[in-house]
Design a protein around this motif. Structure first.
Motif, PDB file in Angstrom:
ATOM      1  N   ARG A 197     -19.101  43.014  -0.099  1.00 18.36           N
ATOM      2  CA  ARG A 197     -20.301  43.032  -0.931  1.00 18.36           C
ATOM      3  C   ARG A 197     -21.497  42.456  -0.179  1.00 18.36           C
ATOM      4  N   ARG A 198     -22.669  42.940  -0.571  1.00 19.29           N
ATOM      5  CA  ARG A 198     -23.889  42.432   0.071  1.00 19.29           C
ATOM      6  C   ARG A 198     -24.238  41.027  -0.427  1.00 19.29           C
ATOM      7  N   ALA A 199     -23.658  40.623  -1.563  1.00 20.23           N
ATOM      8  CA  ALA A 199     -23.930  39.287  -2.090  1.00 20.23           C
ATOM      9  C   ALA A 199     -23.287  38.184  -1.252  1.00 20.23           C
ATOM     10  N   ASP A 200     -22.298  38.549  -0.397  1.00 27.64           N
ATOM     11  CA  ASP A 200     -21.636  37.561   0.463  1.00 27.64           C
ATOM     12  C   ASP A 200     -22.326  37.414   1.806  1.00 27.64           C
ATOM     13  N   TYR A 201     -23.572  37.900   1.943  1.00 30.17           N
ATOM     14  CA  TYR A 201     -24.279  37.844   3.233  1.00 30.17           C
ATOM     15  C   TYR A 201     -24.497  36.395   3.676  1.00 30.17           C
ATOM     16  N   ASN A 202     -24.956  35.530   2.758  1.00 32.86           N
ATOM     17  CA  ASN A 202     -25.215  34.130   3.123  1.00 32.86           C
ATOM     18  C   ASN A 202     -23.920  33.368   3.404  1.00 32.86           C
TER      19      ASN A 202
END
Length: 596
Positions: free
Chosen positions: A77-82
């Motif tokens: 997911r892109r939400a796990d980038y940080n």
């Protein structure tokens, strides 16, 4: 492990709040430290250190994380980038300080499948020694990158690979979660009203085309009414030219002796009357009104330009008077020589103008002869092809009409089928809209439609007030400027009156000199062109006398005065009196130039 997991979650929350376009890292860290006052000092120090490092080395971390999403983590997911940024920072910059055991506890506190993928991608020897090193070298120096970051990651390579294997074993030994039985949706039939079948009329069959009537004989012959209209038009044109000729003669009597002009006008009138008198319908006489001497209204630019012109003339006259007072010489001998040279140049110009006029007349005669020959050939070709063209066009028209009827019938059938399909579909009810409600899209400055209309009304009122103020300023400036222009117009009118009186005196002197007609030109070029014109005219008359030529039916061109035979006499009279009028006009122009 729960302790480190909460710390990493706090760091990720703060990174999600950071916006590079608006926030400054120093101010953001101060705000974050104030929001973390409730935590313990050890936990607060760890969070701030990791957060500041992620912000400082954001470009280096973004290179690795972006490449991970493109090459290996396309299912993440892109939400796990940080989250991946924090793990990359700890592995690259804090692994020696934390120790491998503490780093392993932090990794185990996060989702194991994501950590296995990211650690395998980051600690790949080929990636570290090739593209990661090259990309980081574009931001920092190559020696610094190799010594401080790439070499430590290569030293921790065996321990990290062992950690990845342990995580994979833990993932395989975990029992899968029990699957819950999903409720099966029981379909129910819709209680729909059966629509009544509508009687749609069947399209009518295509009617059979009747046999067309034969082409009438009047198609190939012009009607008599057209010939009568043409004769009436030519007569009306002749009357208009006759009246125009009389007006021009009255205006030019001042420059030509009366006896000679009267004889030429009477001869031309008799010729024109004899040519167009039979079988012509008379029309009412035309009335020409002479223009009144209405004063011309000057614009601002013309007033300023004429005012500056008179000012320069006054200064030039004052300078000339000063030179005469100082003892300047006379230019009488130079003026006499100048007059002789001007007279000589004028004679040459008249001869050249006569040559040009005769050349134009010669080319006109040759063009008329060529058109007569071309019309004969074109008429024969047109008569042959006219019958073939009409037959082909009628056949194509019938074919197109039948095809268009078939396509129209097919289109009607398709529309009927679409209409029946639309009737069977259910209708949707419209949604009510509240104009006072804010949409809530999360945009800055978001407002309702009612508030937007009120703000637009206030903005429009403010803009209208500004426009009124600006309009008042423009009106005041125009009034001041018009007053200045009015004063300048009065000065110009006085100068014009004075110069007009001086010009009238000079024109009377020129009129007496130009009254006597000059001798006919004896230039060899003029004589040669006249001889050629007479030969061409004789050949044209001979060609016309051989047989009458009827021009083919074609779009009537716009009539021009110089291309009609009857206009030749008018043109000759205008050329006769044109020289005298031109000399009178030049005298007036020379008088104006002398004043300037």
């Amino acid at each position: 492990m729960a302790y480190y997991g909460k710390c990493i979650e706090t760091v990720i929350e703060q990174l999600n709040k950071f916006k590079p376009e608006k926030d400054i890292p120093e101010q953001f860290l101060e705000a974050a430290s104030t929001s973390l006052q409730t935590l313990s000092p050890q936990k607060q120090a760890f969070i701030l250190e990791v957060l500041s490092g992620c912000l400082e080395y954001r470009k280096l971390l973004a290179v690795v994380v972006d490449a991970f999403y493109v090459r290996a983590g396309w299912l993440c997911r892109r939400a796990d980038y940080n989250l991946f940024e924090v793990i990359c920072y700890l592995a690259t910059f804090q692994l020696d300080e934390l120790g491998f055991q503490l780093f392993s506890d932090i990794i185990r506190s996060q989702p194991l499948d994501k950590m296995c993928k990211f650690l395998g991608f980051l600690f790949n020897p080929l990636s570290l020694c090739s593209w990661i090193k090259d990309e980081w070298s574009l931001i920092y120096e190559t020696a610094h990158v190799s010594e401080n970051w790439i070499d430590p990651l290569m030293r921790w390579q065996p321990e990290v690979q062992e950690l990845i294997k342990q995580l994979e074993k833990v993932m395989t030994n975990q029992s899968p979660l029990p699957k819950t039985k999903a409720k099966v949706t029981e379909p129910k039939e819709f209680n729909l009203t059966v629509p009544r079948p509508r009687a749609i009329p069947v399209p009518e069959p295509v009617p059979v085309m009747t046999k067309p009537k034969p082409i009438p004989r009047s198609t190939y012959h012009p009607p008599k009414e057209q010939e009568q209209l043409e004769m009436t038009r030519r007569y009306n044109r002749w009357k208009a030219e006759e009246l125009l000729l009389k007006v021009n003669i009255e205006e030019m009597r001042c420059a030509v002796p009366r006896s000679r002009g009267t004889t030429l006008v009477q001869g031309s009138e008799k010729k024109l009357q004899l040519r167009f008198m039979p079988r012509i319908l008379k029309t009412p006489k035309l009335t020409f009104y002479k223009p009144n001497n209405v004063p011309v209204k000057l614009n601002t630019a013309a007033i300023l330009r004429e005012g500056s012109l008179y000012q320069r003339q006054v200064e030039k006259e004052l300078q000339r008077v000063d030179k005469l007072v100082d003892g300047a010489g006379d230019f009488s001998e130079f003026l006499e020589w100048q007059k002789k040279m001007q007279a000589k140049d004028q004679e040459e110009a008249l001869a050249a103008g006569e040559c040009r006029r005769l050349q134009g007349k010669l080319s006109r005669e040759e063009a008329i002869l060529a058109r007569q020959l071309l019309r004969q050939g074109n008429k024969q070709k047109a008569d042959q092809k006219k019958e073939e063209e009409v037959i082909e066009e009628s056949r194509e028209l019938l074919q197109r009409t039948a095809e268009a009827a078939k396509e129209e019938q097919k289109r009607r059938c398709e529309l009927i089928a679409q209409h029946r399909a639309l009737e069977t579909q259910p209708m949707r009810k419209g949604k009510l809209v509240d104009l006072t409600q804010i949409p809530g899209y999360g945009l800055e400055g978001e407002m309702s439609v009612v508030e937007l209309r009120e703000r637009l009304a206030l903005l429009k009122e403010t803009q209208q007030h500004k426009e009124e103020e600006k309009r008042d300023q423009i009106i005041q400036a125009k009034r001041a400027r018009s007053q200045g222009l009015q004063n300048m117009v009065e000065q110009i009118s006085l100068c014009r009156a004075a110069m007009g009186r001086s010009a009238a005196l000079r024109w009377e002197q020129k009129k007496a000199q130009s009254a006597a007609p000059g001798p006919p030109s004896q230039d060899h070029r003029v004589l040669e062109l006249r001889r050629r014109i007479e030969e061409s005219a004789a050949e044209r008359r001979k060609q016309a006398a051989s047989g009458p030529i009827s021009a083919p039916r074609a779009p009537r061109p716009k009539p021009r005065l110089l291309r009609t035979p009857r206009a030749t006499s008018v043109l000759s009279l205008r050329n006769l009196y044109g020289g005298a009028c031109a000399s009178a006009w030049r005298s007036g122009r020379d008088a104006g130039a002398t004043r300037k």
